[in-house]
Scaffold this motif. Structure first.
Motif, PDB file in Angstrom:
ATOM      1  N   ILE A 102       3.311  11.466  -4.211  1.00 18.45           N
ATOM      2  CA  ILE A 102       2.302  10.927  -5.051  1.00 18.45           C
ATOM      3  C   ILE A 102       2.507  11.241  -6.533  1.00 18.45           C
ATOM      4  O   ILE A 102       2.049  10.435  -7.316  1.00 18.45           O
ATOM      5  N   GLY A 108       8.351   7.794  -5.776  1.00 16.60           N
ATOM      6  CA  GLY A 108       7.317   6.659  -5.013  1.00 16.60           C
ATOM      7  C   GLY A 108       7.922   5.337  -5.189  1.00 16.60           C
ATOM      8  O   GLY A 108       8.360   4.578  -4.175  1.00 16.60           O
ATOM      9  N   ARG A 112       9.679   2.675  -2.277  1.00 22.74           N
ATOM     10  CA  ARG A 112       9.598   1.260  -2.220  1.00 22.74           C
ATOM     11  C   ARG A 112      10.852   0.316  -2.376  1.00 22.74           C
ATOM     12  O   ARG A 112      10.910  -0.524  -1.466  1.00 22.74           O
ATOM     13  N   HIS A 115      12.432   0.372   1.113  1.00 19.23           N
ATOM     14  CA  HIS A 115      11.655  -0.517   1.958  1.00 19.23           C
ATOM     15  C   HIS A 115      11.775  -1.797   1.919  1.00 19.23           C
ATOM     16  O   HIS A 115      12.057  -2.668   2.678  1.00 19.23           O
ATOM     17  N   TYR A 123       8.869   0.163   8.318  1.00 17.15           N
ATOM     18  CA  TYR A 123       7.813   1.043   8.877  1.00 17.15           C
ATOM     19  C   TYR A 123       7.292   0.989   9.910  1.00 17.15           C
ATOM     20  O   TYR A 123       6.366  -0.203  10.193  1.00 17.15           O
ATOM     21  N   GLN A 202      -1.070  10.571   7.869  1.00 11.04           N
ATOM     22  CA  GLN A 202       0.109   9.918   7.217  1.00 11.04           C
ATOM     23  C   GLN A 202       0.538   8.664   7.971  1.00 11.04           C
ATOM     24  O   GLN A 202       0.844   7.626   7.389  1.00 11.04           O
ATOM     25  N   GLN A 205      -1.901   6.079   6.609  1.00 10.96           N
ATOM     26  CA  GLN A 205      -1.724   5.751   5.294  1.00 10.96           C
ATOM     27  C   GLN A 205      -0.214   5.042   4.825  1.00 10.96           C
ATOM     28  O   GLN A 205      -0.326   4.221   3.821  1.00 10.96           O
ATOM     29  N   LEU A 206       0.983   5.600   5.511  1.00  6.72           N
ATOM     30  CA  LEU A 206       2.004   4.964   5.063  1.00  6.72           C
ATOM     31  C   LEU A 206       2.158   3.453   5.687  1.00  6.72           C
ATOM     32  O   LEU A 206       2.630   2.747   5.138  1.00  6.72           O
ATOM     33  N   GLU A 208      -0.404   1.526   5.764  1.00  3.56           N
ATOM     34  CA  GLU A 208      -1.032   0.811   4.989  1.00  3.56           C
ATOM     35  C   GLU A 208      -0.169   0.498   3.502  1.00  3.56           C
ATOM     36  O   GLU A 208      -0.439  -0.678   2.872  1.00  3.56           O
ATOM     37  N   ILE A 209       0.573   1.297   3.177  1.00  6.21           N
ATOM     38  CA  ILE A 209       1.306   1.212   1.834  1.00  6.21           C
ATOM     39  C   ILE A 209       2.440   0.242   2.273  1.00  6.21           C
ATOM     40  O   ILE A 209       2.703  -0.709   1.398  1.00  6.21           O
ATOM     41  N   PHE A 210       3.024   0.243   3.294  1.00  8.10           N
ATOM     42  CA  PHE A 210       4.344  -0.157   3.674  1.00  8.10           C
ATOM     43  C   PHE A 210       4.113  -1.824   4.387  1.00  8.10           C
ATOM     44  O   PHE A 210       5.042  -2.690   4.351  1.00  8.10           O
ATOM     45  N   PRO A 212       0.874  -3.811   4.086  1.00  8.17           N
ATOM     46  CA  PRO A 212      -0.443  -3.858   3.605  1.00  8.17           C
ATOM     47  C   PRO A 212      -1.187  -5.154   4.342  1.00  8.17           C
ATOM     48  O   PRO A 212      -2.503  -5.078   4.506  1.00  8.17           O
TER      49      PRO A 212
END
Length: 285
Positions: A102, A108, A112, A115, A123, A202, A205-206, A208-210, A212
């Motif tokens: 972070i 970060g 991305r 990914h 993910y 985690q 959270q991950l 949601e990031i990868f 969305p």
């Protein structure tokens, strides 16, 4: 030629026969070593060293166990020599890795890129549960970690683990009880999947990031671990976790590349490696 005939030839020093037998469990051996070492380069090196040492010593194989168990013993001792130079991981190693990611734009961005561009950069929550299991197992003393992984993830019998670790059955059973208890305590206090007061989110959270656009609750409810969290006791939940982990090969999953770079970040955060940033720059540029 049947397996017994191949083994007889291998015992006479026929390297092609030995290679054939070794190949039969090499994938599992590499997966096992990765769970101990968490470094793919080290896994490749130790797999090669294990093959060489086992073939050199093949004349000493007395068939007290299967060839697979005998080779795993050699690999385990090589891994132990490597791991004893390193410190055990803190229970919050993943938290430290997340804080580093972070707070570091390049890391970060590297996540991305992997990914978005890697065929193994997906993910999935279940694969992160496996990742988490590996990280938490590294909080254990080496012998406890080895005994737990061999028994609960790779289905070795206690008598086989006795041979691998050169310990009595009583000692192995104690190592297993202690390892399961420690792991269960950590998961119960940390994992938000099984305890609403858990500090670690985690997986979600991950996701949601990868992912969305993915329905987070839908993904959570695909996990038997989550479905059972309100009706099973902590020991049963630990067993469910091991069942999930058994089904995943950390070196050949859909998110292997992504979890590999997350692992490197985690190891950097706890001071186990120092060259992560150079590799990160290479990925970005």
């Amino acid at each position: 030629m049947d397996k017994e005939e191949i083994l007889k030839k291998a015992l006479t020093g026929d390297i092609n026969s030995f290679q054939t037998l070794f190949a039969g469990f090499q994938t599992q051996l590499k997966s096992y070593l990765y769970r101990l070492l968490v470094d793919r380069n080290d896994v490749d090196d130790l797999t090669h060293d294990t093959f060489i040492r086992a073939f050199d010593k093949i004349s000493t194989f007395n068939r007290e166990s299967s060839l697979k168990t005998w080779v795993f013993k050699i690999a385990t001792h090589l891994a132990y020599d490597h791991l004893k130079k390193l410190k055990r991981w803190p229970a919050d190693a993943q938290d430290q890795g997340a804080m580093l990611a972070i707070g570091t734009q390049e890391i970060g961005q590297a996540f991305r890129i992997v990914h978005q561009t890697s065929n193994a950069g997906a993910y999935e929550m279940k694969e992160h549960v496996d990742f988490c299991f590996t990280c938490i197992s590294k909080t254990l003393p080496i012998e406890n970690q080895v005994a737990l992984i061999l028994k609960d993830i790779y289905d070795f019998q206690v008598k086989e683990i006795c041979l691998i670790l050169d310990k009595t059955e009583g000692v192995i059973k104690h190592l297993l009880i202690d390892a399961r208890s420690t792991m269960t305590d950590i998961f119960e206090n940390r994992c938000a999947l099984i305890n609403k007061n858990g500090v670690c989110h985690q997986c979600s959270q991950l996701n949601e990031i990868f992912n969305p656009k993915q329905n987070q609750q839908e993904q959570l409810m695909k996990l038997e671990l989550v479905k059972a969290s309100k009706k099973f006791n902590r020991e049963e939940l630990f067993t469910l976790r091991t069942i999930l982990v058994k089904a995943i090969d950390p070196l050949h999953s859909s998110g292997t590349e992504l979890h590999d770079i997350i692992m490197k970040c985690t190891r950097t955060a706890i001071g186990e490696r120092s060259n992560f940033f150079d590799e990160t720059k290479e990925r970005i540029h």
